[in-house]
Motif scaffolding. Structure first.
Motif, PDB file in Angstrom:
ATOM      1  N   VAL A 171     -38.767 -53.174   9.630  1.00 41.94           N
ATOM      2  CA  VAL A 171     -37.046 -53.381   9.961  1.00 41.94           C
ATOM      3  C   VAL A 171     -36.420 -52.494   9.770  1.00 41.94           C
ATOM      4  CG1 VAL A 171     -34.583 -54.826   8.975  1.00 41.94           C
ATOM      5  CG2 VAL A 171     -37.239 -55.270   7.719  1.00 41.94           C
ATOM      6  N   MET A 172     -35.139 -52.382  11.185  1.00 45.95           N
ATOM      7  CA  MET A 172     -34.209 -51.191  11.342  1.00 45.95           C
ATOM      8  C   MET A 172     -32.936 -51.585  11.162  1.00 45.95           C
ATOM      9  SD  MET A 172     -34.071 -49.578  15.439  1.00 45.95           S
ATOM     10  CE  MET A 172     -32.949 -50.647  15.819  1.00 45.95           C
ATOM     11  N   CYS A 173     -32.544 -51.224  10.458  1.00 43.98           N
ATOM     12  CA  CYS A 173     -31.720 -51.074  10.108  1.00 43.98           C
ATOM     13  C   CYS A 173     -30.171 -50.720  10.827  1.00 43.98           C
ATOM     14  CB  CYS A 173     -30.387 -50.903   7.987  1.00 43.98           C
ATOM     15  SG  CYS A 173     -31.666 -51.844   6.930  1.00 43.98           S
ATOM     16  N   ILE A 233     -35.917 -48.345   7.974  1.00 43.47           N
ATOM     17  CA  ILE A 233     -35.633 -47.593   8.039  1.00 43.47           C
ATOM     18  C   ILE A 233     -33.997 -47.507   9.130  1.00 43.47           C
ATOM     19  CG2 ILE A 233     -38.098 -46.477   9.137  1.00 43.47           C
ATOM     20  CD1 ILE A 233     -36.982 -47.173  11.873  1.00 43.47           C
ATOM     21  N   ALA A 234     -33.753 -46.985   8.374  1.00 42.75           N
ATOM     22  CA  ALA A 234     -31.557 -46.363   9.007  1.00 42.75           C
ATOM     23  C   ALA A 234     -31.732 -46.297  10.151  1.00 42.75           C
ATOM     24  CB  ALA A 234     -30.984 -46.194   8.060  1.00 42.75           C
ATOM     25  N   LYS A 243     -38.009 -56.285  13.618  1.00 39.88           N
ATOM     26  CA  LYS A 243     -36.968 -57.153  12.984  1.00 39.88           C
ATOM     27  C   LYS A 243     -35.879 -55.843  12.733  1.00 39.88           C
ATOM     28  CE  LYS A 243     -38.761 -60.375  12.449  1.00 39.88           C
ATOM     29  NZ  LYS A 243     -39.223 -61.244  11.059  1.00 39.88           N
ATOM     30  N   ILE A 244     -34.412 -56.466  13.561  1.00 39.52           N
ATOM     31  CA  ILE A 244     -33.093 -55.431  14.574  1.00 39.52           C
ATOM     32  C   ILE A 244     -32.282 -55.936  12.751  1.00 39.52           C
ATOM     33  CG2 ILE A 244     -31.692 -54.782  15.490  1.00 39.52           C
ATOM     34  CD1 ILE A 244     -33.477 -54.909  17.452  1.00 39.52           C
ATOM     35  N   ALA A 245     -32.408 -55.651  11.751  1.00 40.55           N
ATOM     36  CA  ALA A 245     -31.340 -55.564  11.282  1.00 40.55           C
ATOM     37  C   ALA A 245     -29.533 -55.603  11.414  1.00 40.55           C
ATOM     38  CB  ALA A 245     -31.351 -55.777   9.432  1.00 40.55           C
ATOM     39  N   LEU A 246     -27.982 -56.258  11.086  1.00 43.62           N
ATOM     40  CA  LEU A 246     -27.199 -55.718  12.233  1.00 43.62           C
ATOM     41  C   LEU A 246     -25.505 -57.053  10.349  1.00 43.62           C
ATOM     42  CD1 LEU A 246     -26.855 -56.913  15.811  1.00 43.62           C
ATOM     43  CD2 LEU A 246     -27.661 -54.864  14.234  1.00 43.62           C
ATOM     44  N   THR A 286     -36.034 -59.123  17.707  1.00 42.36           N
ATOM     45  CA  THR A 286     -35.642 -60.441  17.118  1.00 42.36           C
ATOM     46  C   THR A 286     -34.271 -59.439  16.102  1.00 42.36           C
ATOM     47  OG1 THR A 286     -37.478 -61.353  16.607  1.00 42.36           O
ATOM     48  CG2 THR A 286     -36.177 -61.632  14.795  1.00 42.36           C
ATOM     49  N   VAL A 287     -32.839 -60.624  15.999  1.00 46.06           N
ATOM     50  CA  VAL A 287     -32.190 -59.726  15.322  1.00 46.06           C
ATOM     51  C   VAL A 287     -32.276 -60.497  14.227  1.00 46.06           C
ATOM     52  CG1 VAL A 287     -30.054 -59.142  15.561  1.00 46.06           C
ATOM     53  CG2 VAL A 287     -31.008 -59.074  17.629  1.00 46.06           C
ATOM     54  N   ILE A 288     -32.233 -59.716  13.379  1.00 42.31           N
ATOM     55  CA  ILE A 288     -32.137 -60.218  11.647  1.00 42.31           C
ATOM     56  C   ILE A 288     -30.192 -60.317  11.569  1.00 42.31           C
ATOM     57  CG2 ILE A 288     -33.573 -60.876  11.797  1.00 42.31           C
ATOM     58  CD1 ILE A 288     -33.631 -58.702   9.407  1.00 42.31           C
TER      59      ILE A 288
END
Length: 306
Positions: free
Chosen positions: A52-54, A83-84, A154-157, A193-195
């Protein structure tokens, strides 16, 4: 002098004031953790083995998202990696040391992407016009490419409940569409995929939590300072409603999760002749052409629709 003594006592370790702040912080963390955990479960946002990329902007929302996800990671029933990532857009005066120092201090893997999108935006966008549309498209492409190159699943926004409601009203008022930002969004090409783990969280809870945690907030001097943005108008309307009609925003968000196509007027979702629901059209992360996006520039809407 008495005021100085009072202020000093508030800051003293172990003081009643500090204990009260700590209690409030713990309560807010539990609430945000519960909301995020429920959203993740309801929409299957994170699965075993996910990377997951924050995406961190330096604002309160993304700081809170990373903090809560790190907290959830410790007790989650599945194993996932975090990861940030921050995109340094080379805005004048940007304090480039703030995020690396903070992320190194909390011990999370991080990456700083340096791309001078600021100069491009200032060159292409006429003085006085909203910069958010072009800025968000440039940022989106850079982050999506980075995610693919680094095996991110996953790309976390950091968008929260209020963002979703504001976008709903912006689309109704200015775009002629009944839509908002979904908690999970898949691209048609399967690349990203954006979450949005904070989809159930209230902005006022996040703002207070960020204040109590003393996150090193970085203001956006490119678009965040622009006046008279349509999103800000909607935000102020919501704030007034929340004060004058407690529970209204909660009811509005509940409506987003309780849609009845047969009582709307979209023939793509409901066959009114036969009385049957239809599947509708699947939306991608980015379906509009640049020309279409330009026509639908609602202030900060495009930024939040990344």
């Amino acid at each position: 002098m008495p005021e100085a003594i009072l202020d000093s006592s508030k800051q003293a370790p172990g003081s009643e004031y500090e204990r009260s702040r700590k209690t409030e912080q713990n309560k807010l963390q539990k609430r945000l953790r519960r909301d995020a955990g429920q959203a993740i479960a309801d929409f299957s946002m994170i699965e075993a083995g996910d990377k997951v990329m924050c995406c961190l902007s330096g604002g309160k929302d993304s700081y809170a998202m990373l903090d809560i996800l790190l907290n959830l990671q410790k007790s989650a029933p599945v194993s996932f990696e975090l990861i940030a990532v921050n995109l340094d857009q080379k805005q004048p005066g940007f304090p480039e040391e703030v995020l690396p120092d903070y992320l190194a201090a909390i011990g999370v893997e991080y990456h700083i992407i340096e791309k001078d999108t600021y100069s491009i935006v200032k060159e292409k966008v006429p003085e006085g016009s909203t910069t958010c549309g072009l800025c968000s498209r440039l940022r989106r492409g850079i982050l999506y490419n980075f995610a693919e190159e680094h095996g991110v699943t996953k790309i976390a926004l950091g968008h929260h409940r209020d963002d979703l409601l504001e976008t709903l009203f912006l689309n109704m008022f200015y775009g002629g569409k009944l839509k908002t930002m979904p908690p999970v969004l898949h691209s048609d090409d399967g690349r990203n995929t954006v979450i949005r783990p904070l989809a159930y969280s209230r902005e006022k809870d996040i703002a207070r939590y960020a204040e109590l945690k003393q996150f090193p907030i970085i203001p956006c001097n490119l678009c965040g300072s622009q006046e008279n943005l349509q999103r800000q108008v909607i935000k102020e309307m919501f704030q007034n409603w929340d004060k004058q009609h407690p529970g209204r925003l909660e009811s509005m968000f509940k409506a987003l999760r309780n849609v009845e196509p047969s009582h709307l007027a979209d023939t793509r979702l409901y066959n009114f002749r036969e009385g049957k629901r239809l599947g509708g059209e699947r939306q991608a992360v980015q379906t509009a052409t640049p020309e279409q996006e330009k026509e639908q520039d609602f202030g900060r809407l495009d930024v939040l629709n990344i």
